[in-house]
Design a protein around this motif. Sequence first.
Motif, PDB file in Angstrom:
ATOM      1  N   ALA A 121      15.604 -11.403  -3.795  1.00 29.54           N
ATOM      2  CA  ALA A 121      14.784 -11.087  -4.210  1.00 29.54           C
ATOM      3  C   ALA A 121      14.984 -10.347  -2.902  1.00 29.54           C
ATOM      4  O   ALA A 121      14.910 -10.087  -1.485  1.00 29.54           O
ATOM      5  CB  ALA A 121      13.477 -11.683  -4.648  1.00 29.54           C
ATOM      6  N   ASP A 122      15.683  -8.855  -3.279  1.00 26.31           N
ATOM      7  CA  ASP A 122      16.107  -7.551  -2.514  1.00 26.31           C
ATOM      8  C   ASP A 122      15.272  -6.388  -1.792  1.00 26.31           C
ATOM      9  O   ASP A 122      14.654  -5.569  -2.672  1.00 26.31           O
ATOM     10  CB  ASP A 122      17.761  -7.367  -2.986  1.00 26.31           C
ATOM     11  CG  ASP A 122      17.692  -6.081  -1.444  1.00 26.31           C
ATOM     12  OD1 ASP A 122      17.840  -6.735  -0.014  1.00 26.31           O
ATOM     13  OD2 ASP A 122      19.002  -6.046  -1.624  1.00 26.31           O
ATOM     14  N   GLU A 123      14.492  -6.731  -1.127  1.00 26.95           N
ATOM     15  CA  GLU A 123      12.793  -5.414  -0.647  1.00 26.95           C
ATOM     16  C   GLU A 123      12.315  -5.650  -2.284  1.00 26.95           C
ATOM     17  O   GLU A 123      12.005  -4.411  -2.323  1.00 26.95           O
ATOM     18  CB  GLU A 123      13.611  -4.243  -0.178  1.00 26.95           C
ATOM     19  CG  GLU A 123      14.673  -4.612   1.487  1.00 26.95           C
ATOM     20  CD  GLU A 123      13.377  -4.937   2.165  1.00 26.95           C
ATOM     21  OE1 GLU A 123      11.966  -4.605   1.888  1.00 26.95           O
ATOM     22  OE2 GLU A 123      13.922  -5.109   3.104  1.00 26.95           O
ATOM     23  N   SER A 124      12.486  -6.305  -2.849  1.00 27.52           N
ATOM     24  CA  SER A 124      11.730  -6.164  -4.374  1.00 27.52           C
ATOM     25  C   SER A 124      10.263  -5.815  -4.381  1.00 27.52           C
ATOM     26  O   SER A 124       9.938  -5.427  -5.632  1.00 27.52           O
ATOM     27  CB  SER A 124      11.778  -7.667  -4.937  1.00 27.52           C
ATOM     28  OG  SER A 124      10.952  -8.623  -4.487  1.00 27.52           O
ATOM     29  N   VAL A 125       9.561  -5.531  -3.648  1.00 27.03           N
ATOM     30  CA  VAL A 125       7.901  -4.634  -3.766  1.00 27.03           C
ATOM     31  C   VAL A 125       7.881  -3.788  -2.422  1.00 27.03           C
ATOM     32  O   VAL A 125       6.984  -3.235  -2.789  1.00 27.03           O
ATOM     33  CB  VAL A 125       6.654  -6.202  -3.137  1.00 27.03           C
ATOM     34  CG1 VAL A 125       7.247  -7.082  -4.488  1.00 27.03           C
ATOM     35  CG2 VAL A 125       7.197  -6.318  -1.591  1.00 27.03           C
ATOM     36  N   SER A 126       9.198  -3.520  -1.970  1.00 30.12           N
ATOM     37  CA  SER A 126       8.587  -2.680  -1.368  1.00 30.12           C
ATOM     38  C   SER A 126       8.594  -0.807  -1.313  1.00 30.12           C
ATOM     39  O   SER A 126       7.957  -0.408  -0.775  1.00 30.12           O
ATOM     40  CB  SER A 126      10.202  -2.617   0.163  1.00 30.12           C
ATOM     41  OG  SER A 126      10.737  -2.143  -0.731  1.00 30.12           O
ATOM     42  N   ALA A 127       9.523  -1.177  -2.988  1.00 27.45           N
ATOM     43  CA  ALA A 127       9.197   0.618  -3.717  1.00 27.45           C
ATOM     44  C   ALA A 127       7.899   0.775  -3.787  1.00 27.45           C
ATOM     45  O   ALA A 127       7.186   1.372  -4.635  1.00 27.45           O
ATOM     46  CB  ALA A 127      10.271   0.843  -4.398  1.00 27.45           C
ATOM     47  N   LEU A 128       6.529  -0.495  -4.402  1.00 26.40           N
ATOM     48  CA  LEU A 128       5.471  -0.114  -4.896  1.00 26.40           C
ATOM     49  C   LEU A 128       4.313  -0.363  -3.619  1.00 26.40           C
ATOM     50  O   LEU A 128       3.961  -0.630  -2.792  1.00 26.40           O
ATOM     51  CB  LEU A 128       4.989  -2.070  -5.536  1.00 26.40           C
ATOM     52  CG  LEU A 128       6.395  -2.226  -6.518  1.00 26.40           C
ATOM     53  CD1 LEU A 128       6.226  -4.058  -6.291  1.00 26.40           C
ATOM     54  CD2 LEU A 128       6.855  -1.631  -7.362  1.00 26.40           C
ATOM     55  N   ASP A 129       3.759  -0.039  -4.311  1.00 25.24           N
ATOM     56  CA  ASP A 129       2.358   0.553  -4.301  1.00 25.24           C
ATOM     57  C   ASP A 129       1.229  -0.723  -3.491  1.00 25.24           C
ATOM     58  O   ASP A 129       1.909  -2.210  -3.675  1.00 25.24           O
ATOM     59  CB  ASP A 129       1.199   0.843  -4.627  1.00 25.24           C
ATOM     60  CG  ASP A 129       1.638   2.726  -4.889  1.00 25.24           C
ATOM     61  OD1 ASP A 129       2.208   2.622  -4.331  1.00 25.24           O
ATOM     62  OD2 ASP A 129       0.842   2.685  -6.607  1.00 25.24           O
ATOM     63  N   VAL A 130       0.778  -1.282  -2.304  1.00 27.34           N
ATOM     64  CA  VAL A 130       0.040  -2.027  -1.075  1.00 27.34           C
ATOM     65  C   VAL A 130      -0.519  -3.138  -2.806  1.00 27.34           C
ATOM     66  O   VAL A 130      -0.130  -4.229  -3.035  1.00 27.34           O
ATOM     67  CB  VAL A 130      -0.697  -1.930  -0.284  1.00 27.34           C
ATOM     68  CG1 VAL A 130      -1.246  -2.925  -0.491  1.00 27.34           C
ATOM     69  CG2 VAL A 130      -0.132  -1.511   0.371  1.00 27.34           C
ATOM     70  N   SER A 131      -1.085  -2.391  -3.729  1.00 30.59           N
ATOM     71  CA  SER A 131      -2.136  -3.165  -4.332  1.00 30.59           C
ATOM     72  C   SER A 131      -1.030  -4.124  -5.559  1.00 30.59           C
ATOM     73  O   SER A 131      -1.281  -4.760  -6.218  1.00 30.59           O
ATOM     74  CB  SER A 131      -2.745  -2.888  -5.788  1.00 30.59           C
ATOM     75  OG  SER A 131      -2.671  -1.669  -6.160  1.00 30.59           O
ATOM     76  N   VAL A 132       0.226  -3.751  -5.806  1.00 34.93           N
ATOM     77  CA  VAL A 132       0.516  -3.786  -7.180  1.00 34.93           C
ATOM     78  C   VAL A 132       1.480  -4.408  -6.558  1.00 34.93           C
ATOM     79  O   VAL A 132       2.288  -5.897  -6.911  1.00 34.93           O
ATOM     80  CB  VAL A 132       2.205  -2.389  -7.359  1.00 34.93           C
ATOM     81  CG1 VAL A 132       2.645  -3.366  -8.443  1.00 34.93           C
ATOM     82  CG2 VAL A 132       0.826  -1.930  -7.871  1.00 34.93           C
ATOM     83  N   GLN A 133       2.523  -4.773  -5.115  1.00 39.66           N
ATOM     84  CA  GLN A 133       2.908  -5.024  -4.189  1.00 39.66           C
ATOM     85  C   GLN A 133       2.099  -6.469  -4.326  1.00 39.66           C
ATOM     86  O   GLN A 133       2.696  -7.812  -4.607  1.00 39.66           O
ATOM     87  CB  GLN A 133       3.033  -5.202  -2.634  1.00 39.66           C
ATOM     88  CG  GLN A 133       3.885  -3.774  -2.593  1.00 39.66           C
ATOM     89  CD  GLN A 133       4.062  -3.843  -0.999  1.00 39.66           C
ATOM     90  OE1 GLN A 133       3.628  -4.841  -0.133  1.00 39.66           O
ATOM     91  NE2 GLN A 133       4.841  -2.749  -0.893  1.00 39.66           N
ATOM     92  N   ALA A 134       1.349  -6.741  -3.915  1.00 33.30           N
ATOM     93  CA  ALA A 134       0.421  -8.248  -4.456  1.00 33.30           C
ATOM     94  C   ALA A 134      -0.360  -8.833  -5.638  1.00 33.30           C
ATOM     95  O   ALA A 134       0.495 -10.010  -5.387  1.00 33.30           O
ATOM     96  CB  ALA A 134      -1.313  -8.053  -3.607  1.00 33.30           C
ATOM     97  N   GLN A 135      -0.266  -8.155  -6.734  1.00 36.45           N
ATOM     98  CA  GLN A 135       0.034  -8.638  -7.801  1.00 36.45           C
ATOM     99  C   GLN A 135       1.301  -9.014  -8.654  1.00 36.45           C
ATOM    100  O   GLN A 135       1.713  -9.947  -8.749  1.00 36.45           O
ATOM    101  CB  GLN A 135      -0.578  -7.300  -8.994  1.00 36.45           C
ATOM    102  CG  GLN A 135      -1.620  -6.801  -8.740  1.00 36.45           C
ATOM    103  CD  GLN A 135      -2.007  -6.039 -10.079  1.00 36.45           C
ATOM    104  OE1 GLN A 135      -0.984  -5.106 -10.718  1.00 36.45           O
ATOM    105  NE2 GLN A 135      -3.141  -5.017  -9.666  1.00 36.45           N
ATOM    106  N   VAL A 136       2.697  -8.284  -7.833  1.00 39.27           N
ATOM    107  CA  VAL A 136       3.994  -8.968  -7.932  1.00 39.27           C
ATOM    108  C   VAL A 136       4.178 -10.531  -6.927  1.00 39.27           C
ATOM    109  O   VAL A 136       4.657 -11.222  -7.799  1.00 39.27           O
ATOM    110  CB  VAL A 136       4.960  -7.453  -7.596  1.00 39.27           C
ATOM    111  CG1 VAL A 136       6.736  -8.155  -7.343  1.00 39.27           C
ATOM    112  CG2 VAL A 136       5.209  -6.416  -8.890  1.00 39.27           C
ATOM    113  N   LEU A 137       3.767 -10.219  -5.831  1.00 37.01           N
ATOM    114  CA  LEU A 137       4.291 -11.595  -4.826  1.00 37.01           C
ATOM    115  C   LEU A 137       2.949 -12.629  -5.725  1.00 37.01           C
ATOM    116  O   LEU A 137       3.818 -13.359  -5.617  1.00 37.01           O
ATOM    117  CB  LEU A 137       3.785 -10.991  -4.067  1.00 37.01           C
ATOM    118  CG  LEU A 137       4.580 -10.739  -3.007  1.00 37.01           C
ATOM    119  CD1 LEU A 137       3.969  -9.856  -1.734  1.00 37.01           C
ATOM    120  CD2 LEU A 137       5.888 -11.048  -2.601  1.00 37.01           C
TER     121      LEU A 137
END
Length: 205
Positions: A121-137
């Motif tokens: 997973a190469d920086e796989s949440v860095s392009a997402l909003d913080v709330s969406v980052q949490a959901q993806v993680l």
Amino acid sequence: ARCVLDLITPTTGSVLFDGTDLTALDPASKRKMRGRIQMIFQDPYSSLNGKRTIGKTLAEPLYVHQGVKFKDALPRIHAVLDEVGMPRSAVDKYPHEFSGGQRQRIAIARALILEPDLIVADESVSALDVSVQAQVLLLLRRIQQERGLSYLFITHDLGVVRNFCDRVLVMYLGSIVESGPVGELLSNPKHPYTKSLRDAAPIPD
């Protein structure tokens, strides 16, 4: 986890995966190994082909690695879409019809379709909003627990590392300068670069 990315040796460049040196494989063996190792890229939009439907995108790995045709791949495509929280109707749609978070879920589905042992997973949440980052993680963590797979998670965000990873390797100028369990390394970093990364992601108090 089902597999172990055993070692990255700075002096030789060897990468051992379940005891196999990936850098020493012949082309046929590399092709076979690719089915066990999949990748999630940083930008969920540019990593998807805008001219292909989501169904065709998810079917391609099955055809390339297993010779499965689209019609026969549909049940597996529907199952992996269910797993990542996307509607089955996504099969007939295109990447531009989805939000960034939804596109990353589709990218995760593509990585899962071959049932790999390891996902990079190469920086796989860095392009997402913080709330969406949490959901993806949270999604990635659930998938890991259910499938028993491993992640090699590449990121500059030690806040993400602190909450998601078990072990961390710190790279500086292309070399590994420090490694260890996440809690131990972040509480007592040795290298100046590790310290600067930690200080850039303080724990709220």
